[in-house]
Design a protein around this motif. Structure first.
Motif, PDB file in Angstrom:
ATOM      1  N   UNK B 376       0.841  -1.192   0.000  1.00 24.75           N
ATOM      2  CA  UNK B 376       0.000   0.000   0.000  1.00 24.75           C
ATOM      3  C   UNK B 376       0.878   1.245   0.000  1.00 24.75           C
ATOM      4  N   UNK B 377       1.871   1.249   0.881  1.00 26.19           N
ATOM      5  CA  UNK B 377       2.758   2.409   0.995  1.00 26.19           C
ATOM      6  C   UNK B 377       3.427   2.721  -0.327  1.00 26.19           C
ATOM      7  N   UNK B 378       3.920   1.692  -0.996  1.00 27.01           N
ATOM      8  CA  UNK B 378       4.636   1.937  -2.243  1.00 27.01           C
ATOM      9  C   UNK B 378       3.745   2.564  -3.296  1.00 27.01           C
ATOM     10  N   UNK B 379       2.501   2.108  -3.343  1.00 27.17           N
ATOM     11  CA  UNK B 379       1.602   2.647  -4.361  1.00 27.17           C
ATOM     12  C   UNK B 379       1.118   4.049  -4.022  1.00 27.17           C
ATOM     13  N   UNK B 380       1.291   4.451  -2.754  1.00 28.73           N
ATOM     14  CA  UNK B 380       0.788   5.752  -2.331  1.00 28.73           C
ATOM     15  C   UNK B 380       1.684   6.907  -2.734  1.00 28.73           C
ATOM     16  N   UNK B 421      -9.769   3.110  13.334  1.00 26.37           N
ATOM     17  CA  UNK B 421     -10.328   1.764  13.241  1.00 26.37           C
ATOM     18  C   UNK B 421      -9.404   0.867  12.439  1.00 26.37           C
ATOM     19  N   UNK B 422      -9.962   0.162  11.447  1.00 26.87           N
ATOM     20  CA  UNK B 422      -9.150  -0.732  10.622  1.00 26.87           C
ATOM     21  C   UNK B 422      -8.527   0.018   9.458  1.00 26.87           C
ATOM     22  N   UNK B 423      -8.705   1.333   9.442  1.00 29.55           N
ATOM     23  CA  UNK B 423      -8.178   2.135   8.347  1.00 29.55           C
ATOM     24  C   UNK B 423      -7.029   3.007   8.807  1.00 29.55           C
ATOM     25  N   UNK B 498      -9.342   1.664  -0.927  1.00 26.31           N
ATOM     26  CA  UNK B 498      -9.460   2.854  -0.100  1.00 26.31           C
ATOM     27  C   UNK B 498     -10.352   3.886  -0.770  1.00 26.31           C
ATOM     28  N   UNK B 499     -10.430   5.073  -0.170  1.00 29.73           N
ATOM     29  CA  UNK B 499     -11.225   6.133  -0.778  1.00 29.73           C
ATOM     30  C   UNK B 499     -10.561   7.486  -0.520  1.00 29.73           C
ATOM     31  N   UNK B 513      -7.925  13.731   2.038  1.00 27.19           N
ATOM     32  CA  UNK B 513      -7.668  12.604   2.935  1.00 27.19           C
ATOM     33  C   UNK B 513      -7.798  11.280   2.189  1.00 27.19           C
ATOM     34  N   UNK B 514      -6.766  10.470   2.285  1.00 25.27           N
ATOM     35  CA  UNK B 514      -6.823   9.127   1.715  1.00 25.27           C
ATOM     36  C   UNK B 514      -7.136   8.160   2.849  1.00 25.27           C
ATOM     37  N   UNK B 515      -8.193   7.391   2.658  1.00 23.49           N
ATOM     38  CA  UNK B 515      -8.558   6.405   3.674  1.00 23.49           C
ATOM     39  C   UNK B 515      -8.194   5.034   3.136  1.00 23.49           C
ATOM     40  N   UNK B 516      -7.318   4.330   3.850  1.00 25.18           N
ATOM     41  CA  UNK B 516      -6.812   3.058   3.327  1.00 25.18           C
ATOM     42  C   UNK B 516      -6.924   1.947   4.348  1.00 25.18           C
ATOM     43  N   UNK B 517      -7.150   0.718   3.884  1.00 25.86           N
ATOM     44  CA  UNK B 517      -7.191  -0.389   4.835  1.00 25.86           C
ATOM     45  C   UNK B 517      -5.780  -0.680   5.350  1.00 25.86           C
TER      46      UNK B 517
END
Lengths: 165, 663
Positions: B376-380, B421-423, B498-499, B513-517
């Motif tokens: 996830x981090x790499x794609x961000x 939470x989980x995000x 994410x959203x 704001x990026x919301x990611x699992x």
């Protein structure tokens, strides 16, 4: 002419034939991974008529399709002969493992390429481009189904395989 | 010939090094007096030089040699860290990156930067300390007349690909014609025992005093820890200081006597530092898959054991359960990487943006320690670069405009990461001019994205920014027009499940704001039953479970609104939405779920319980539904679907309604 309709002559030598709605269909054994008795199928709500649901094959979740609505066949209840063909399709978007419901699975057979003919454009139940050709085996017509094409055109498998990732 | 695997190792090594180098340079900009950081820069450069030379990057090694000299001058107190030095160093850093990536920048660039580096370090330095001066350590305790070097290589040295002759040649090159080499043959076994493929010879090499100690040590850079090595100076006046280099750390520069204090400090650091190991991401994925299978098998075992009711068996099962969960947590932790692993490049970006736009601003990073799945981090990285550029380029105003608007002349851009939470929420906030909803609306109508009479909420209007085709040529500037578009930001983030949320107040600034699992592999799930089917929702999203009120049991619309705890809440009847058959429960439940900042209730028949959910991706045949984020295998071997509550809410058209209520 007839041979151009099937993938290769090799494929015709090794076919697995199965039955659905009274018709005999066949796919090359090259793409067949296994034939299993139907385990519990988990329905996927809102997924349309071609989706039968999901099954667990040794820890892997595999989608199962019921092609009978596509061919206007009645959906007979599962019985002692019902099987699921687990097939490995080679799609443009990448490989896809899919289960296909078969009402009965016949033996592996070999077909004479000379008997294979193109599908007439009118008067058959098959939607365009779902059947590669029709051959003969033991006095019955065998429909060589093009599952790759069916998956891409009717099951939404044309999207990139990593779409879900 | 360097094979692909070696290339890959080289690439990974240098990647970490250049990242560390850039971080240190940027940090030095803020605390120029930090000797640790100077040492860090020096050490990174030195290792880069050595590694680069070994892999045949001659130009790189040669350039870094001079770069290193500049920091050597700082280290020895002959120059100080100035903003100019940092600015030139960052440019030098860029050249290194370009060379590493195989680009061919003009050769003059090397010389240009070299002289710039020499100029910025010579400016305030004592006359003697020009870059070309001999290494300062040599002169410390009286002039070195000669170096006596003795070394013995490990027996398998040639087997592992070493070439002792090349080493000797290199030494002769350093020492020049006066170098004397003598073979030490006392270690040779009897002829009968001799294996000609093994290395038993040692060497004594006497080099003239003009040779630099670090050049000599560089010859042995990658072998120091496997070999016997001693380098002794013969001094003219004072007696030579005995140094047993075998006991020295591999860290370059530790040999320098004047750096002894610093070396001691870094030794201490080395003693407590964690041992690190590099593992390919593929192997981690493999482990994760297997742990996933284990968790499924464990659930199955638990299920069977509880049916059998044997207490001895139960004890073992509980033990296995504990171990499996521990293993799962550890494995997930391995994949988690702190956000700080990519913030270095943002620091740099901010630095460059400030230069290019002439806008004065502080770049603040908060919550760097927040961890996310590595993939996830790499794609961000790319999406965040884009958002940051936009924030500075379009968001911030110039100082005059800011002062006129009664704001501080210096702007602030904040990059923050935190758990929810989980995000994980990652946001980029600026205190610039903010977004104008009317303007966006107008443009969206012009571009044909919405009809003229469309009724949209604020957040929907801001979301238009991320529609493909919204951004236009007239907006594109040198900064923001490059790279990915805002629509790509959206699709990248959605691809990671994410959203993106945009908040803005005209005149006060905007927040993306990026919301990611947190992770893509295993979640804690709550298993629900509707009719005779079972579904899972992520437990972290669940806010509570209540009995269904009587009024809810009666109706059969897919969605409705009820009053719960004095609050109006939208209810989604899963039985109707999913068209489930099967018996109802006498005491049906409502599961309260948090989604996109608002709460909805899912009407279900029964709560089965929480359990470890290994997420299996859906095939393209089902993934386009969006309503299910994946499937999982239950303890009894059945498959259950994982409901994506946000998408489910969207599919029922409750999205806007809820947002309006929340606003």
């Amino acid at each position: 002419m007839t041979l151009a309709l099937v993938s290769t002559e090799e494929d015709l030598k090794d076919l697995v034939a199965f039955e659905m709605g009274g018709e005999l269909l066949a796919v090359p054994t090259r793409i067949l991974r296994e034939v299993i008795e139907p385990p519990k199928i988990t329905r996927v709500p809102m997924a349309g008529v071609y989706s039968a649901g999901l099954i667990n094959v040794r820890g892997v979740v595999i989608p199962v399709t019921d092609l009978r609505p596509l061919f206007n066949m009645p959906q007979k209840d599962f019985d002692i002969d019902t099987r699921i063909l687990v097939l490995e399709l080679n799609l443009d978007a990448g490989p896809m493992t899919i289960g296909v419901i078969a009402e009965k699975v016949h033996a592996v057979l070999s077909m004479d390429p000379e008997t294979v003919q193109a599908v007439p454009t009118v008067g058959t139940r098959w939607p365009a481009q779902t059947i590669k050709g029709i051959g003969r085996w033991q006095d019955r017509f065998v429909n060589l189904i093009d599952l790759e094409r069916v998956a891409e055109q009717h099951l939404g498998a044309d999207q990139a395989a990593d779409h879900a990732a | 010939m360097i094979d692909a695997e070696t290339q890959e190792i080289f690439r990974q090594e240098t990647e970490a090094l250049i990242e560390s180098l850039q971080d240190a340079l940027l940090a030095l900009n803020k605390t120029p007096d930090d000797a640790e950081l100077v040492t860090q820069v020096f050490r990174d450069l030195h290792t880069l030089k050595g590694t680069g030379a070994m892999f045949g990057y001659a130009r790189l090694a040669e350039f870094i040699h001079d770069f290193e000299a500049a920091f050597e001058a700082v280290r020895s107190g002959n120059a100080t860290v100035t903003p100019d030095l940092i600015a030139v160093s960052l440019k030098a850093y860029d050249l290194i990156v370009a060379l590493l990536e195989g680009e061919e920048p003009p050769v003059e660039r090397d010389a240009e930067l070299k002289s710039a580096l020499a100029a910025v370090t010579a400016g305030d330095a004592p006359a003697a300390a020009s870059i070309d001066a001999p290494e300062p350590d040599v002169a410390e305790d009286g002039e070195v007349e000669a170096w006596i070097l003795t070394f013995k290589l490990p027996p398998d040295f040639m087997e592992i690909g070493g070439n002792p002759i090349a080493m000797l040649d290199e030494l002769i090159e350093i020492g020049g014609a006066d170098t004397k080499v003598r073979a030490l043959t006392d270690g040779l076994p009897a002829l009968a025992d001799l294996n000609p493929a093994e290395m038993h010879t040692g060497w004594e090499v006497i080099l003239p005093g003009g040779a630099s100690e670090s050049d000599i040590m560089d010859v042995f850079m990658f072998h120091e820890d496997q070999m016997e090595l001693s380098l002794k100076p013969v001094r003219k006046e004072k007696p030579a200081v005995q140094q047993d280099l075998r006991e020295e750390e591999l860290q370059p520069g530790a040999q320098q006597q004047e750096a002894e204090k610093k070396a001691a400090a870094s030794d201490r650091k080395g003693g407590t530092a964690k041992v690190q190991m590099r593992v390919s991401a593929e192997r981690l994925d493999d482990i994760m898959d297997r742990v996933g299978e284990l968790v499924i098998a464990e659930a199955r075992l638990t299920d069977l054991a509880s049916k059998l009711g044997n207490s001895d068996l139960m004890e073992v099962v509980e033990n296995i359960q504990r171990l499996a969960l521990g293993l799962r947590d550890t494995t997930m932790a391995i994949r988690l990487t702190p956000v700080s692993s990519i913030t270095g490049r943002f620091q740099r970006l901010a630095h460059d943006l400030a230069g290019k736009t002439g806008k004065d601003f502080d770049f603040v990073i908060e919550g760097e320690e927040t961890e996310l799945d590595k993939t996830v981090i790499e794609k961000l990285s790319d999406p965040l670069v884009h958002i940051l550029r936009n924030a500075v380029d379009h968001g911030l105003e110039d100082s005059d405009t800011r002062i006129a608007a009664g704001k501080p002349a210096r702007g602030t851009v904040t990059l923050s990461a935190r758990y929810s939470g989980a995000d994980v929420l990652i946001s980029v906030k600026d205190d610039g001019k903010g977004l104008d909803p009317d303007f966006i609306r107008g443009r969206a109508i012009d571009r044909g994205l919405i009809g003229e009479d469309a009724v949209l909420s604020r957040s929907e209007i801001f979301a238009l920014l991320m529609e493909p085709g919204f951004s236009t040529a007239e907006q594109i500037t040198d900064l923001s027009g490059r790279g990915v578009g805002t629509d790509v930001v959206k699709s990248t983030v959605e691809g990671l499940r994410g959203s993106v949320e945009i908040e803005s107040e005209l005149g006060a600034g905007s927040t993306f704001t990026l919301r990611l699992p947190l992770t893509l592999a295993i979640i804690e799930g709550l298993l629900l039953q509707v009719g005779d089917e079972r579904f899972t929702v992520p437990l972290a999203a669940v806010g509570g479970i209540v009995e269904q009120p009587e009024e809810l049991k009666k109706g059969s619309e897919p969605t409705t609104v009820i009053e719960l705890r004095e609050e109006l809440i939208s209810i989604l009847r899963l039985r109707e939405i999913f068209e489930c058959d099967g018996p109802t429960n006498e005491h049906p439940k409502v599961v309260l779920v948090e989604t996109g900042g608002t709460q909805v209730g899912l009407a279900v028949d029964r709560i089965i319980g929480s359990y470890q959910t290994v997420i299996k991706q859906l095939s393209p045949m089902h993934s386009r539904l969006n309503v299910f984020s994946g499937a999982t295998i239950l303890g009894d071997g059945d498959v259950a679907l994982i409901v994506d509550v946000a998408q489910l809410v969207r599919s029922q058209g409750l999205d806007n309604q809820n947002k309006e209520q929340a606003a």
